[in-house]
Write an enzyme that holds these catalytic residues in place. Structure first.
Site, PDB file in Angstrom:
ATOM      1  N   LEU A 182       0.837  -1.205   0.000  1.00  0.00           N
ATOM      2  CA  LEU A 182       0.000   0.000   0.000  1.00  0.00           C
ATOM      3  C   LEU A 182       0.873   1.256   0.000  1.00  0.00           C
ATOM      4  O   LEU A 182       1.712   1.431   0.887  1.00  0.00           O
ATOM      5  CB  LEU A 182      -0.915   0.020   1.225  1.00  0.00           C
ATOM      6  CG  LEU A 182      -1.841  -1.193   1.416  1.00  0.00           C
ATOM      7  CD1 LEU A 182      -2.807  -0.950   2.581  1.00  0.00           C
ATOM      8  CD2 LEU A 182      -2.610  -1.514   0.143  1.00  0.00           C
ATOM      9  N   ASN A 240      52.914  12.117 -18.031  1.00  0.00           N
ATOM     10  CA  ASN A 240      52.968  12.991 -16.861  1.00  0.00           C
ATOM     11  C   ASN A 240      52.468  14.385 -17.234  1.00  0.00           C
ATOM     12  O   ASN A 240      53.031  15.048 -18.109  1.00  0.00           O
ATOM     13  CB  ASN A 240      54.397  13.098 -16.334  1.00  0.00           C
ATOM     14  CG  ASN A 240      54.438  13.970 -15.095  1.00  0.00           C
ATOM     15  OD1 ASN A 240      54.049  13.549 -14.018  1.00  0.00           O
ATOM     16  ND2 ASN A 240      54.860  15.220 -15.261  1.00  0.00           N
ATOM     17  N   GLY A 300      -4.157   0.701  15.864  1.00  0.00           N
ATOM     18  CA  GLY A 300      -5.230  -0.260  16.060  1.00  0.00           C
ATOM     19  C   GLY A 300      -4.824  -1.227  17.161  1.00  0.00           C
ATOM     20  O   GLY A 300      -3.682  -1.675  17.214  1.00  0.00           O
ATOM     21  N   ARG A 308       2.182  14.859   6.777  1.00  0.00           N
ATOM     22  CA  ARG A 308       3.117  15.320   7.807  1.00  0.00           C
ATOM     23  C   ARG A 308       4.565  15.433   7.323  1.00  0.00           C
ATOM     24  O   ARG A 308       5.417  15.985   8.015  1.00  0.00           O
ATOM     25  CB  ARG A 308       3.046  14.394   9.028  1.00  0.00           C
ATOM     26  CG  ARG A 308       1.850  14.695   9.910  1.00  0.00           C
ATOM     27  CD  ARG A 308       1.698  13.687  11.018  1.00  0.00           C
ATOM     28  NE  ARG A 308       1.076  12.451  10.549  1.00  0.00           N
ATOM     29  CZ  ARG A 308       1.026  11.313  11.264  1.00  0.00           C
ATOM     30  NH1 ARG A 308       1.586  11.264  12.449  1.00  0.00           N
ATOM     31  NH2 ARG A 308       0.433  10.248  10.771  1.00  0.00           N
ATOM     32  N   ASN A 311      -1.561  -3.234  16.211  1.00  0.00           N
ATOM     33  CA  ASN A 311      -1.496  -3.753  14.845  1.00  0.00           C
ATOM     34  C   ASN A 311      -0.377  -3.036  14.092  1.00  0.00           C
ATOM     35  O   ASN A 311      -0.383  -1.819  13.953  1.00  0.00           O
ATOM     36  CB  ASN A 311      -2.851  -3.492  14.172  1.00  0.00           C
ATOM     37  CG  ASN A 311      -2.826  -3.769  12.686  1.00  0.00           C
ATOM     38  OD1 ASN A 311      -1.995  -4.537  12.198  1.00  0.00           O
ATOM     39  ND2 ASN A 311      -3.753  -3.148  11.959  1.00  0.00           N
ATOM     40  N   GLU A 333      -9.684   0.313  16.013  1.00  0.00           N
ATOM     41  CA  GLU A 333      -8.919   1.536  15.759  1.00  0.00           C
ATOM     42  C   GLU A 333      -9.059   2.510  16.935  1.00  0.00           C
ATOM     43  O   GLU A 333     -10.073   2.496  17.636  1.00  0.00           O
ATOM     44  CB  GLU A 333      -9.415   2.194  14.471  1.00  0.00           C
ATOM     45  CG  GLU A 333      -9.119   1.384  13.217  1.00  0.00           C
ATOM     46  CD  GLU A 333      -7.643   1.065  13.062  1.00  0.00           C
ATOM     47  OE1 GLU A 333      -6.821   1.987  13.046  1.00  0.00           O
ATOM     48  OE2 GLU A 333      -7.305  -0.140  12.979  1.00  0.00           O
ATOM     49  N   LYS A 381      37.141  14.708 -16.321  1.00  0.00           N
ATOM     50  CA  LYS A 381      35.788  14.429 -16.829  1.00  0.00           C
ATOM     51  C   LYS A 381      35.914  13.753 -18.176  1.00  0.00           C
ATOM     52  O   LYS A 381      36.689  14.211 -19.016  1.00  0.00           O
ATOM     53  CB  LYS A 381      35.000  15.732 -16.974  1.00  0.00           C
ATOM     54  CG  LYS A 381      33.562  15.528 -17.391  1.00  0.00           C
ATOM     55  CD  LYS A 381      33.065  16.612 -18.337  1.00  0.00           C
ATOM     56  CE  LYS A 381      33.689  16.508 -19.706  1.00  0.00           C
ATOM     57  NZ  LYS A 381      33.068  17.359 -20.726  1.00  0.00           N
TER      58      LYS A 381
HETATM   59  C1  UD1 Z   1      -3.387   1.503  10.096  1.00  0.00           C
HETATM   60  C2  UD1 Z   1      -4.245   0.406  10.740  1.00  0.00           C
HETATM   61  C3  UD1 Z   1      -3.931   0.364  12.233  1.00  0.00           C
HETATM   62  C4  UD1 Z   1      -2.461   0.120  12.442  1.00  0.00           C
HETATM   63  C5  UD1 Z   1      -1.613   1.172  11.689  1.00  0.00           C
HETATM   64  C6  UD1 Z   1      -0.172   0.780  11.746  1.00  0.00           C
HETATM   65  C7  UD1 Z   1      -6.296   0.426   9.444  1.00  0.00           C
HETATM   66  C8  UD1 Z   1      -7.746   0.753   9.420  1.00  0.00           C
HETATM   67  N1  UD1 Z   1      -5.652   0.713  10.555  1.00  0.00           N
HETATM   68  O1  UD1 Z   1      -3.795   2.725  10.647  1.00  0.00           O
HETATM   69  O2  UD1 Z   1      -4.686  -0.660  12.854  1.00  0.00           O
HETATM   70  O3  UD1 Z   1      -2.155   0.122  13.816  1.00  0.00           O
HETATM   71  O4  UD1 Z   1      -2.016   1.233  10.303  1.00  0.00           O
HETATM   72  O5  UD1 Z   1       0.614   1.802  11.212  1.00  0.00           O
HETATM   73  O6  UD1 Z   1      -5.807  -0.110   8.470  1.00  0.00           O
HETATM   74  N2  UD1 Z   1      -3.343   3.643   2.587  1.00  0.00           N
HETATM   75  C9  UD1 Z   1      -3.666   3.655   1.273  1.00  0.00           C
HETATM   76  N3  UD1 Z   1      -4.900   4.103   0.913  1.00  0.00           N
HETATM   77  C10 UD1 Z   1      -5.806   4.532   1.821  1.00  0.00           C
HETATM   78  C11 UD1 Z   1      -5.444   4.535   3.178  1.00  0.00           C
HETATM   79  C12 UD1 Z   1      -4.214   4.070   3.545  1.00  0.00           C
HETATM   80  O7  UD1 Z   1      -2.888   3.270   0.417  1.00  0.00           O
HETATM   81  O8  UD1 Z   1      -6.919   4.913   1.404  1.00  0.00           O
HETATM   82  C13 UD1 Z   1      -2.025   3.151   2.981  1.00  0.00           C
HETATM   83  C14 UD1 Z   1      -1.148   4.243   3.552  1.00  0.00           C
HETATM   84  O9  UD1 Z   1      -0.385   4.867   2.544  1.00  0.00           O
HETATM   85  C15 UD1 Z   1      -0.297   3.457   4.530  1.00  0.00           C
HETATM   86  C16 UD1 Z   1      -1.181   2.305   4.970  1.00  0.00           C
HETATM   87  O10 UD1 Z   1      -2.187   2.199   3.993  1.00  0.00           O
HETATM   88  O11 UD1 Z   1       0.840   2.907   3.901  1.00  0.00           O
HETATM   89  C17 UD1 Z   1      -1.791   2.515   6.346  1.00  0.00           C
HETATM   90  O12 UD1 Z   1      -2.634   3.629   6.265  1.00  0.00           O
HETATM   91  P1  UD1 Z   1      -2.699   4.735   7.396  1.00  0.00           P
HETATM   92  O13 UD1 Z   1      -3.628   5.797   7.000  1.00  0.00           O
HETATM   93  O14 UD1 Z   1      -1.315   5.105   7.793  1.00  0.00           O
HETATM   94  O15 UD1 Z   1      -3.404   3.864   8.543  1.00  0.00           O
HETATM   95  P2  UD1 Z   1      -3.436   4.189  10.054  1.00  0.00           P
HETATM   96  O16 UD1 Z   1      -4.567   5.062  10.339  1.00  0.00           O
HETATM   97  O17 UD1 Z   1      -2.093   4.580  10.526  1.00  0.00           O
END
Ligand code: UD1
Ligand code: CA
Length: 466
Positions: A14, A383, A146, A21, A175, A160, A357
């Site tokens: 993902l 040289n 989570g 941030r 998680n 969550e 270069k």
């Molecule tokens: C998620 C988990 C949480 C866990 C945490 C760990 C869920 C609902 N919750 O929360 O339980 O403790 O990760 O870091 O999954 N992403 C997408 N598309 C989206 C949303 C997210 O690609 O629509 C990707 C983000 O880029 C990221 C990952 O999914 O790599 C996690 O998403 P993020 O929004 O960071 O989830 P958290 O709220 O941190």
């Protein structure tokens, strides 16, 4: 450990999130740790494990991510709108083309995860015949993550932060966001769970409760070190992850026989290879696709990018090398600048304040001081005296200088390219060479020296009178 046919494990990574941030114009997952974009770490991990297919879910900065990582061995799935982690995985379904069985889910912003951990996770998933196996961590401050709600030795649910009650918030097992799911179950479950929660998102984590409702096993494996699963959300975490990676890289270098005088100040990127008995002094940067042979000494303040360095090479303080090939037994610097296309065949000496270069030096040729050699083909045992300059550029085009074997170039010589210098010739100091020089000739272009007796004394007398 039993055997697991990893070729049958599909992987989804993902990487669609924005990474607000980071406060950056660059997509979060393209920020680098040890010279490699964040997202390339899980991609390479899945590759090293032999997983296939590997699907990258992209959204924010999708084109930039695809451009940077390329298409080889990767499939892309677009998540145009970020509707949650569950929705992100659903977006990958088509690209998985019906792959079934265990499916590994990784995050593009978690660079420190190790292959051993994933192997153990997959192995536990198989051994327990689980439908979901989640990687977890025990932390002091679970806020924001989570929470893992256990029952017996299994997992009942992941709740969550936003949806947790006080008792659930007190749980310190979190998680990590890395899972093994069974396909196609996970996709059917995701279609059913919907987005009825505090965030209004499709939660990947709701698959756990769905599996339990269907009487299927959900297993959890606790990772030893939280750092391994730490997601990168801002630049403070980015720097911390880079420091962890640096220690890992430096430790493995030392274990492979490289001496690091002060490992904390040595910055070696992920793709760099170094031979045994090479000594790395403090405060150096070795980057990109650089390879360095054995028995070399790399002094403080050296920066090497994408270079091929042979054995017994001495890189002295303050030298900067990029895109150069340096043969065995060369000595470079201090404060030399070897730019792309420099090829030193071997036994060459390039001294202080020398820039090269697109220049090829035959064996034992040298330029020891204050010299620029660009767009040049140089023979053996040549040289170059102090202050030699190849004048290769007329403001529009670049021109070539060709120098045969055994040429001796006196100090302060300019070669006005294009020009060819025959083997065994001698170029007088202070000459500006505009025409080709035949082999074994002397070329000298400076005007003859005049002597005017008493002239300086007369001038001094005149100055005193005024
Ligand atoms: C998620 C988990 C949480 C866990 C945490 C760990 C869920 C609902 N919750 O929360 O339980 O403790 O990760 O870091 O999954 N992403 C997408 N598309 C989206 C949303 C997210 O690609 O629509 C990707 C983000 O880029 C990221 C990952 O999914 O790599 C996690 O998403 P993020 O929004 O960071 O989830 P958290 O709220 O941190
Ligand atoms: Ca996160």
């Amino acid at each position: 450990m039993g055997t697991m046919n990893i070729e049958t494990v599909a992987t989804v990574i993902l990487a669609a999130g924005q990474g607000t941030r980071m406060k950056s114009a660059l997509p979060k997952v393209l920020h680098e740790v040890a010279g490699k974009p964040l997202v390339a770490w899980p991609v390479d991990l899945a590759r090293d494990l032999g997983c296939a297919p590997i699907v990258l879910v992209v959204g924010h900065g999708a084109d930039l991510v695809r451009q940077r990582l390329g298409d080889s061995g990767l499939r892309y799935a677009l998540q145009a709108e970020q509707l949650g982690s569950g929705h992100a995985l659903l977006c990958a379904e088509e690209a998985l083309a019906g792959a079934c069985g265990p499916l590994l889910l990784l995050c593009g912003d978690v660079p420190l995860l190790r292959a051993e951990t994933l192997r153990a996770l997959l192995e536990q998933h198989r051994a327990e015949q689980a439908t979901v196996t989640v990687l977890t961590a025990i932390v002091d401050q679970p806020y924001g993550y989570g929470r893992i709600i256990r029952d017996g030795d299994g997992v009942a649910a992941i709740v969550e932060e936003k949806d947790a009650d006080p008792a659930q918030k007190a749980v310190c097992e979190i998680n990590a966001g890395i899972y093994v799911f069974e396909a196609p179950f996970v996709f059917d479950a995701l279609r059913q769970v919907g987005c009825n929660n505090a965030a209004g998102e499709y939660y990947l984590t709701d698959v756990i409760a769905a599996a339990r409702a269907a009487d299927l096993r959900v297993s959890a494996m606790i990772v030893e070190a939280m750092a391994e699963v730490q997601g990168i959300n801002d630049r403070v975490q980015l720097a911390a992850a880079a420091a962890v990676m640096r220690r890992r890289i430096n430790r493995s270098l030392m274990q492979a026989g490289v001496t690091l005088i002060d490992p904390e100040t040595v910055y070696v990127e992920a793709g760099v290879v170094i031979g045994p008995d090479t000594i790395l002094q403090p405060n150096i940067h070795l980057r990109g696709t650089t390879s360095i042979g054995r028995d070399c000494i790399i002094e403080s303040g050296v920066m090497v990018t994408d270079c091929n360095i042979g054995d017994r090479v001495h890189l002295k303080s303050g030298s900067v090398l990029s895109g150069a090939t340096v043969g065995d037994d060369c000595a470079i610097g201090p404060m030399a600048h070897l730019r792309p296309g420099t090829v030193l065949t071997g036994d060459n000496k390039i001294g202080n304040f020398v820039e090269t270069k697109k220049a090829r030096f035959g064996k034992k040729s040298q330029a020891s001081h204050l010299t620029y050699i660009g767009d040049a083909e140089v023979g053996e045992r040549v040289n170059f005296g102090c202050g030699t300059i190849t004048c290769n550029y007329d403001g529009v085009n670049k021109f070539q200088t060709t120098v045969g074997d055994d040429v001796f170039v006196g100090s302060d010589v300019q070669f006005i390219a294009p020009v060819t210098i025959g083997s065994g010739s001698l170029i007088g100091a202070g000459s500006t060479i505009t025409k080709d020089v035949p082999a074994d000739a002397l070329a000298i272009s400076r005007s003859e020296q005049k002597i005017i007796e008493g002239w300086a004394a007369k001038k001094r007398k005149k100055q005193k009178k005024q």
